[in-house]
Design an enzyme around this catalytic site. Structure first.
Site, PDB file in Angstrom:
ATOM      1  N   VAL A  47       0.814  -1.218   0.000  1.00  0.00           N
ATOM      2  CA  VAL A  47       0.000   0.000   0.000  1.00  0.00           C
ATOM      3  C   VAL A  47       0.853   1.275   0.000  1.00  0.00           C
ATOM      4  CG1 VAL A  47      -0.278   0.466   2.490  1.00  0.00           C
ATOM      5  CG2 VAL A  47      -2.232   0.723   0.972  1.00  0.00           C
ATOM      6  N   PHE A 117      11.913   6.771 -14.795  1.00  0.00           N
ATOM      7  CA  PHE A 117      12.240   6.351 -13.438  1.00  0.00           C
ATOM      8  C   PHE A 117      13.728   6.079 -13.338  1.00  0.00           C
ATOM      9  CE2 PHE A 117      10.732   4.630  -9.389  1.00  0.00           C
ATOM     10  CZ  PHE A 117       9.613   5.408  -9.223  1.00  0.00           C
ATOM     11  N   GLN A 231      18.863  -2.556   0.117  1.00  0.00           N
ATOM     12  CA  GLN A 231      18.812  -1.298  -0.612  1.00  0.00           C
ATOM     13  C   GLN A 231      18.471  -0.121   0.295  1.00  0.00           C
ATOM     14  OE1 GLN A 231      15.643  -0.382  -3.715  1.00  0.00           O
ATOM     15  NE2 GLN A 231      17.509  -0.269  -4.913  1.00  0.00           N
ATOM     16  N   HIS A 233      17.304   3.722   0.170  1.00  0.00           N
ATOM     17  CA  HIS A 233      16.704   4.713  -0.724  1.00  0.00           C
ATOM     18  C   HIS A 233      17.320   6.050  -0.365  1.00  0.00           C
ATOM     19  CE1 HIS A 233      13.830   7.200  -2.820  1.00  0.00           C
ATOM     20  NE2 HIS A 233      13.318   6.132  -3.370  1.00  0.00           N
ATOM     21  N   ARG A 286      19.785   3.872  -7.063  1.00  0.00           N
ATOM     22  CA  ARG A 286      19.644   4.192  -5.645  1.00  0.00           C
ATOM     23  C   ARG A 286      20.911   3.940  -4.845  1.00  0.00           C
ATOM     24  NH1 ARG A 286      13.579   1.620  -4.812  1.00  0.00           N
ATOM     25  NH2 ARG A 286      12.543   3.258  -5.984  1.00  0.00           N
ATOM     26  N   HIS A 354      15.289   0.558   2.508  1.00  0.00           N
ATOM     27  CA  HIS A 354      14.057   0.592   1.745  1.00  0.00           C
ATOM     28  C   HIS A 354      13.613  -0.780   1.269  1.00  0.00           C
ATOM     29  CE1 HIS A 354      10.933   2.183  -0.708  1.00  0.00           C
ATOM     30  NE2 HIS A 354      11.495   1.849  -1.852  1.00  0.00           N
ATOM     31  N   ARG A 389      18.113  -3.301  -6.668  1.00  0.00           N
ATOM     32  CA  ARG A 389      16.861  -3.276  -7.403  1.00  0.00           C
ATOM     33  C   ARG A 389      16.629  -1.913  -8.035  1.00  0.00           C
ATOM     34  NH1 ARG A 389      11.646  -1.505  -6.400  1.00  0.00           N
ATOM     35  NH2 ARG A 389      12.170  -0.843  -4.283  1.00  0.00           N
ATOM     36  N   SER A 392      10.618   0.827  -9.308  1.00  0.00           N
ATOM     37  CA  SER A 392       9.445   0.430 -10.096  1.00  0.00           C
ATOM     38  C   SER A 392       9.544  -0.988 -10.664  1.00  0.00           C
ATOM     39  CB  SER A 392       9.080   1.451 -11.194  1.00  0.00           C
ATOM     40  OG  SER A 392       9.956   1.391 -12.287  1.00  0.00           O
TER      41      SER A 392
END
Lengths: 592, 144, 257
Positions: A47, A117, A231, A233, A286, A354, A389, A392
């Site tokens: 979500v 992105f 990862q 962010h 990232r 993240h 990663r 998106s």
């Protein structure tokens, strides 16, 4: 003890879990499918995903380019057969979601709109304003409501996988509302419990992301893969860890140090341009942006605050109209939680944990090495994300591999007999363990929150953005001590009804296991690759480490690490390049 | 998985938690300003009934002749009647204003695909209301 | 400046209590703390038995709705400082819901109602995926977008006195989500939803108090959705007299306007 039985059991009701449930129900409507989730499915962390979901959609884009971006972004740690399947099926899955009602943003002519992105060569990110994960999850959840064969166990917490004959045959779960502990058996179990960001002190992840599925699988005997790749962010709000989506940079936001200087130009990420350039500067990957922050901090060019050093994300030049149209949620978050208006003020940001690239090791169909056990979504490592990663890619990963795992589990279940009696003994023992260790024990002295904080500090210090052997060994030692102290954990709450403290204790147990696995993998990988940066081994080492780490837990709790070669199909390892002209690379390096 | 029948069980038994459900008091609308305004808006329908009744009595008095009508207007001048009418008038005002303010929500107007701001939808209602009132006032003043 | 704030929290342990009572806790008042941070502080440091739901802490998962000083609020988006230094803030479970324990309410009834209104895209005989997406212009998207923003936090149920008076009332969020699909040009299910929606426990149960819209943290405007559907249903009813044969298709036509 009450026992319920199903054909397929999903643990977790987020994007991957619900997609898998629908896939299984559609393969064979006669199958009984159950979704067990510790929260109501629409509360799942899917979500919170903001920016979007990648899938090739326009004629000027190609599957090969998406695959190459993913593989190079992952520093060649991706299994290329999995990536090829992923990029091929992602657009179909996103289209399927459109057919189920997802409110994707549109072009004026009514076709799907895509945006740029970070790390992606072409525009291929589907989005629903900046609440993409929210809309995907609710679309999936509302769609599952129409499938009769799907039974939901909302607010049930899984404590153990039932294994017999080398085959996973169900789970033991606590009905949180009543405190009743029961066995739910199944011919196949699919783990979709998400990541483990809460192992770290500063994360974008929700409170529910405790690596439950990873620990459950590892305790049952399945290996975890590539756990060292965590990862960060680059743009989280301080204190809350709330994520400011990459879309803010894709729309043209600048990253500034304390002198108002676009510092990314000093880190091989291209030259600053007034408007965003794909794979360059603020739209670099990232890991590189987060690492640049640490170096900038070492140079003393960050801004100190109460919650540690920050840099600034500048959106002011984009103007109120564009911010309201394209980034309304970013503005809402800043105003509501940080008391800052990005239209007129700089946003303080810092790197935050993240996403977990690693997870339960699966094949291309979501099957783990253990019969009857599948995994999909962030809990799994297929692996398409490799060492880093791309933004998106995770939402379509939930859909593609959720569907694949659902199909594979349904086929597997069709040929299986009902679970046998020995799992019932295991379930009874698990009930006794939970009661003795937590509910009935009054002698425990350690507080959950204290152990949790120490664990978080330890892993941040030992296995943060940069790692080295000494600090990793220190962290390993400390987590081992915390594991021992955890044996002595004590609860204030000995009630049955909605005992959230019991759940927190069990989650802490899972997180400690996951923390150990992360540190163990990070210690043995003596190279730097993607999100795993060793100051004592600053170079990538393809001779020794073009391989996935597999970490297993033996029955005495000790860990062992071995390696599995990375699958290379078309794209031999190359150098990751960002900045001008880097997007031409894909055509040059493909070997057929 | 718990059924509604488990609500408000007499006693707690293990694994069947007893849910606490508070019964709503008859005076629930007194505790909160927003609820009170809502109930007053609902009650304003009584004022409408009051004015309708008054008009019917006025009509009957008119048809019975000048004496009857005189008595009727005398009654209207009593302090009690003036007070009642004043209260009824306030309620009618409340009804009209709250209703006009709610109109844009019940009927969103779109022009060229964009939703017209709420006050722009409510405003014509007020303009029309004032215009009609002015016209009625003009009619009354002209004949006197 | 050691600022403090007092939280008066409703406690209810079904094993022990017949009804809820209040317990006070003093917590530090920090600028960036929301009510939820104070609850976490109490649970971690003072009393591990305090029971409530939370997850994302960014107002999107919908878990942490509670009554704060009598108002339904997402506690992750309610700053303590907005109540002032040395204030007393009363925290209770969401009103009109059965209470399971402390600040946790039972949601199962809401989920039954949600399922009842068929909140999914109904479009029989879809072309194969290879035919591409259903077209939808930004203007068509805009028609229903607002109603699709519901995070199911159920604050609107805690604001609606009809919910409190009539347990069968479908309620604001579920009705708004039904209208979200009715207004989607890809959907053909409005006729199927009509029986549940145009019902005394559906839209006609709503007396337009308007509180649902006022408390909605995502600006969904359920009250608006319900009134708009009342108009559609009423017109549909009138049409059934004027055009008896056209009646069956009427709701579909309105959805595709």
């Amino acid at each position: 003890m009450e026992i319920r039985s199903h054909d397929i059991l999903l643990v977790g009701g987020g994007g991957a879990g619900l997609r898998a449930a629908i896939a299984a129900a559609e393969v064979n409507p006669k199958l009984s499918v159950a979704v067990v989730s510790k929260v109501y499915p629409m509360r799942s962390h899917t979500v919170s995903a903001e920016g979007g979901a990648a899938g090739v959609a326009k004629p000027d884009d190609s599957l090969d380019e998406h695959a190459y971006d993913t593989i190079s972004g992952g520093d060649w740690m991706c299994d290329q057969d999995a990536v090829e399947a992923f990029v091929k099926e992602a657009p179909l899955e996103l289209l399927q979601l459109e057919r189920w009602g997802c409110p994707w943003n549109r072009e004026p002519d009514g076709h799907i709109a895509v945006r740029a992105f970070g790390g992606m060569t072409n525009k291929r990110t589907w989005f629903a304003a900046d609440k993409t994960g929210f809309h995907m999850l609710h679309t999936l959840f509302q769609t599952t409501l129409k499938y009769q064969p799907i039974t939901r166990y909302d607010e049930y917490f899984v404590t153990k996988l039932l294994v017999d004959d080398g085959r996973v045959q169900g789970v033991v779960a606590i009905e949180i509302m009543s405190g009743k502990i029961q066995a739910i058996t199944a011919k196949a179990v699919i783990l979709c419990t998400g990541g483990c960001g809460r192992v770290f002190p500063f994360t974008t992840n929700a409170n529910i992301k405790n690596g439950d599925g990873m620990a459950l699988a590892q305790r049952a005997g399945a290996p975890l893969k590539d756990m060292e790749f965590v990862q960060y962010h680059p743009t989280g709000l301080p204190f809350t860890g709330i994520l400011i989506t990459e879309a803010a940079r894709a729309e043209g936001g600048y990253m500034l140090n304390k002198d108002g200087y676009r510092y990314l130009q000093d880190y091989d990420l291209g030259k600053p341009q007034p408007t965003p350039v794909l794979r360059s500067m603020e739209l670099g990957p990232r890991d590189r942006l987060s690492q640049a922050f640490v170096k900038e901090d070492q140079k003393g060019r960050t801004i100190p605050t109460e919650y540690g050093p920050v840099v600034h994300l500048d959106l002011r030049h984009l103007g109120e109209k564009l911010i309201n149209a394209k980034l309304p949620f970013v503005r809402e978050l800043c105003v509501k939680y940080q008391n800052i208006d990005p239209v007129t003020e700089l946003i303080p940001v810092r790197p935050v944990v993240h996403y977990m690239m690693g997870g339960v090791s699966t094949d291309i169909n979501g099957a783990t090495p253990m019969a009857g056990l599948y995994a999909a979504g962030e809990v799994a490592c297929v692996s398409i994300n490799g060492a880093n990663r791309l933004g998106s890619n995770s939402l379509p990963e939930c859909l593609v591999f959720g569907a694949r795992a659902g199909h594979a589990a349904a086929e597997f279940a069709a040929s299986q007999k009902a679970p046998n009696g020995s799992v019932w003994t295991q379930a009874t023992n698990e009930v006794l363990r939970l009661e003795q260790q937590y509910l009935h024990k009054t002698s425990g002295r350690e507080r959950i929150a204290t152990l949790r904080e120490e664990m978080q500090k330890t892993i941040e210090a030992g296995a943060g953005i940069y790692r080295e052997e000494a600090s990793l060994k220190q962290a390993r030692q400390k987590i081992q001590e915390l594991q021992e102290r955890f044996e002595n954990v004590g609860l204030d709450d000995h009630g049955r009804t909605f005992n959230t403290e019991l759940i927190s204790a069990l989650e802490l147990g899972f997180m400690l296991d996951v923390a150990q696995s992360i540190i163990e993998c990070a210690l043995y990988r003596a190279e730097s690759r993607g999100a795993h940066q060793r100051t004592d081994f600053p170079k990538r080492d393809d001779q020794k480490f073009l391989a996935h780490s597999l970490v297993r837990r033996s029955s005495d709790g000790s860990l062992s690490v071995d390696y599995l070669p990375v699958k290379i199909t078309h794209w031999p390892p190359g150098e990751r390049k960002y900045g001008e002209g880097s997007h031409k690379a894909s055509k040059q390096t493909k070997v057929s | 998985m718990t059924e509604m029948s488990e609500l408000n069980q007499a006693a707690h038994t293990e694994f069947h938690p007893r849910w606490y459900r508070k019964r709503l008091s008859t005076w629930w609308w007194l505790g909160e300003w927003h609820y009170l305004v809502f109930i007053l808006r609902e009650l304003s329908s009584l004022s409408v009934a009051w004015f309708v009744g008054l008009t019917l009595f006025q009509l009957r008095a008119f048809m019975r002749g000048p004496d009857s009508y005189g008595r009727f207007t005398d009654t209207l001048q009593s302090p009690i009647m003036i007070a009642l009418n004043l209260i009824a008038f306030c309620f009618i005002m409340l009804h009209a204003i709250t209703w006009f303010n709610l109109a844009p929500r019940a009927m969103p107007v779109r022009v060229g695909g964009k939703r017209v701001p709420e006050f722009l939808v409510a405003a014509p209602n007020y303009v029309l209301w004032i215009a009609v009132s002015a016209f009625v006032a003009w009619l009354l003043l002209r004949t006197s | 400046m050691a600022d403090k704030i007092v939280l008066e929290i409703a406690r209810y342990a079904p094993e022990r209590d017949d009804k809820p009572s209040f317990q006070s806790f003093e917590v530090p008042l920090r600028k960036e703390w929301v009510v939820l941070d104070a609850l976490n502080y109490i649970k971690d440091k003072v009393d591990g038995t305090l029971t409530y739901r939370w997850s994302c802490r960014m107002g999107i998962c919908g878990s942490c709705g509670m009554m704060v000083n009598g108002e339904p609020k997402l506690t992750c988006a309610t700053f303590l400082t907005s109540y002032g230094n040395n204030a007393t803030v009363r925290v209770e479970p969401l009103r009109y819901f059965p209470v399971i324990r402390d600040l946790v309410t039972a949601l199962s009834d809401f989920l039954v109602k949600l399922q009842k209104v068929k909140p999914w895209l109904i479009h029989p005989n879809q072309p194969p995926l290879s035919a591409g997406e259903f077209l939808q212009t930004p203007e068509q998207l805009d028609l229903y977008k607002q109603f699709s923003m519901c995070i199911n936090c159920t604050l609107c149920y805690a604001a609606c006195p009809v919910v409190g008076l009539d347990q069968e009332f479908v309620g604001p969020a579920a009705l708004a989500l039904a209208q979200r699909y009715n207004l989607d040009n890809r959907d053909q299910g409005s006729a199927e939803r009509l029986a549940t929606l145009a019902h005394p426990d559906g839209i006609w149960g709503c007396t337009f108090v308007g509180e649902c819209t006022r408390v909605c943290p995502k600006h969904v405007d359920p009250a608006g959705a319900i009134q708009q559907y009342k108009l559609t249903a009423a017109l549909d009813w009138v049409k059934s007299f004027i055009l008896p044969r056209g009646h069956k298709d009427a709701p579909q036509e309105t959805a595709h306007d």
